[in-house]
Design an enzyme around this catalytic site. Structure first.
Site, PDB file in Angstrom:
ATOM      1  N   ASP A   1     -10.089  -7.650  16.496  1.00  0.00           N
ATOM      2  CA  ASP A   1     -10.964  -8.768  16.121  1.00  0.00           C
ATOM      3  C   ASP A   1     -10.255 -10.107  16.315  1.00  0.00           C
ATOM      4  O   ASP A   1     -10.891 -11.155  16.405  1.00  0.00           O
ATOM      5  CB  ASP A   1     -11.405  -8.646  14.657  1.00  0.00           C
ATOM      6  CG  ASP A   1     -12.843  -8.188  14.518  1.00  0.00           C
ATOM      7  OD1 ASP A   1     -13.621  -8.387  15.474  1.00  0.00           O
ATOM      8  OD2 ASP A   1     -13.197  -7.647  13.460  1.00  0.00           O
TER       9      ASP A   1
ATOM     10  N   LYS B   1     -21.596  -1.399  17.762  1.00  0.00           N
ATOM     11  CA  LYS B   1     -20.210  -1.394  18.243  1.00  0.00           C
ATOM     12  C   LYS B   1     -19.772   0.019  18.607  1.00  0.00           C
ATOM     13  O   LYS B   1     -19.153   0.244  19.657  1.00  0.00           O
ATOM     14  CB  LYS B   1     -19.293  -1.971  17.164  1.00  0.00           C
ATOM     15  CG  LYS B   1     -19.445  -3.452  16.920  1.00  0.00           C
ATOM     16  CD  LYS B   1     -18.593  -3.903  15.736  1.00  0.00           C
ATOM     17  CE  LYS B   1     -18.777  -5.382  15.460  1.00  0.00           C
ATOM     18  NZ  LYS B   1     -18.034  -5.854  14.270  1.00  0.00           N
TER      19      LYS B   1
ATOM     20  N   GLN C   1     -15.518  -4.064   9.084  1.00  0.00           N
ATOM     21  CA  GLN C   1     -16.725  -4.884   9.120  1.00  0.00           C
ATOM     22  C   GLN C   1     -16.829  -5.749   7.866  1.00  0.00           C
ATOM     23  O   GLN C   1     -16.707  -5.253   6.744  1.00  0.00           O
ATOM     24  CB  GLN C   1     -17.967  -3.997   9.240  1.00  0.00           C
ATOM     25  CG  GLN C   1     -19.260  -4.764   9.373  1.00  0.00           C
ATOM     26  CD  GLN C   1     -19.324  -5.614  10.636  1.00  0.00           C
ATOM     27  OE1 GLN C   1     -18.898  -5.192  11.691  1.00  0.00           O
ATOM     28  NE2 GLN C   1     -19.848  -6.806  10.518  1.00  0.00           N
TER      29      GLN C   1
END
Length: 297
Positions: free
Chosen positions: A120, A53, A97
């Protein structure tokens, strides 16, 4: 044989478009989108994913802060870090994460992220905005948004189509069912959400013009479950073995690909299908967040 829908190729297109947008944003407004990725501990899969990412964000011109923290960090310390990024004007997207260590409440952490920086799309505010749709839509969850983008860019007709989604997770099945039923681009479909507990599951699948499988069971969907000419999106990524020569896991989707490829009109492979799209849509949300902070949209 079915046409292959390559997530790898579509991802490349999207990232190229975003890189151009970021260059123009920097030239006209003097800023670039900022993404903060927070990693707690050193889980190998999480480290690999966060590293990818971060690299992708830097490659397209974003400001990227990779914030690695020890596994024994306290919940309060993590919440304080998130609040600092909430208040940082350079940062337009915050990603924590998952999974987190057991002593940290994941929901508490995710809900602490400013919904306007929740790239997200997991915050309840953004889930609610997605359900309402239209002008109030916030950030779409990345995997469902990526699937919708694949369908649109592959020329799959969704308006009025019979779509069956196999899977009811909060990350894929539920939000995807909502997105494809909404009015507008990539929507207006008639959607049925089923799961492994559904009676006559195969019969539901057989009537789908578009069949999306996210059940987490390797080879669940057989060729005779597929309507001839249907578009099949396989979201499953299941480790079914280990290649001793390459040192890499052997992956399988939720669909019997070799058999299904002979029946379907279009199909995604595993790997190389849905997987590459998730990070691309994360980047798209980060750029969108920066544009919203500049009142450009």
């Amino acid at each position: 044989m079915a046409e292959i829908i390559s997530g790898t190729a579509i991802r490349k297109e999207i990232l190229s478009e975003l890189k151009q947008e970021i260059q123009e944003m920097h030239e006209k407004h003097g800023i670039v989108p900022g993404l903060a990725t927070i990693l707690v501990g050193n889980n190998p899969a999480s480290v690999s994913y966060v590293t990818l990412k971060a690299k992708t964000a830097k490659d397209i011109g974003c400001l990227e802060i990779q914030d690695n923290r020890p596994e024994n960090i306290s919940e309060q310390e993590l919440l304080d870090i998130i609040r600092q990024y909430n208040d940082d004007p350079r940062i337009h997207g915050i990603l924590v994460q998952l999974p987190l260590p057991r002593h940290i409440n994941e929901n508490k952490v995710l809900y602490a992220i400013d919904p306007d920086k929740d790239v997200d799309g997991f915050h309840p505010v953004n889930v609610g905005r997605m359900l309402i749709g239209g002008e109030v839509t916030g950030f779409l969850p990345c995997t469902p948004a990526g699937i919708q983008e694949m369908l649109v860019r592959s020329g799959t007709e969704l308006s009025g189509a019979e779509v069956v989604v196999v899977g009811r997770s909060n990350i894929v099945g539920k939000p995807l069912s909502v997105l494809l039923a909404q009015k507008g681009r990539g929507g207006n479909a008639t959607v049925t959400m089923v799961h492994t507990g559904t009676r006559n599951l195969a019969e539901h699948c057989r009537r789908a013009d578009v069949l999306i499988v996210a059940a987490g069971r390797p080879g669940l969907v057989q060729a005779d479950w597929i309507k001839p000419g249907a578009t099949v999106i396989d979201v499953g990524v299941n480790r079914i073995g280990f290649n001793e020569t390459t040192g890499k896991p052997i992956l399988s989707g939720d669909v019997d690909f070799e058999a299904a490829e002979k029946i379907a009109g279009k199909i995604t492979p595993v790997p190389g299908g849905v997987g590459p799209m998730t990070i691309a849509m994360l980047m798209k949300n980060t750029v969108l967040s920066a544009k919203r902070h500049l009142n450009l949209c």
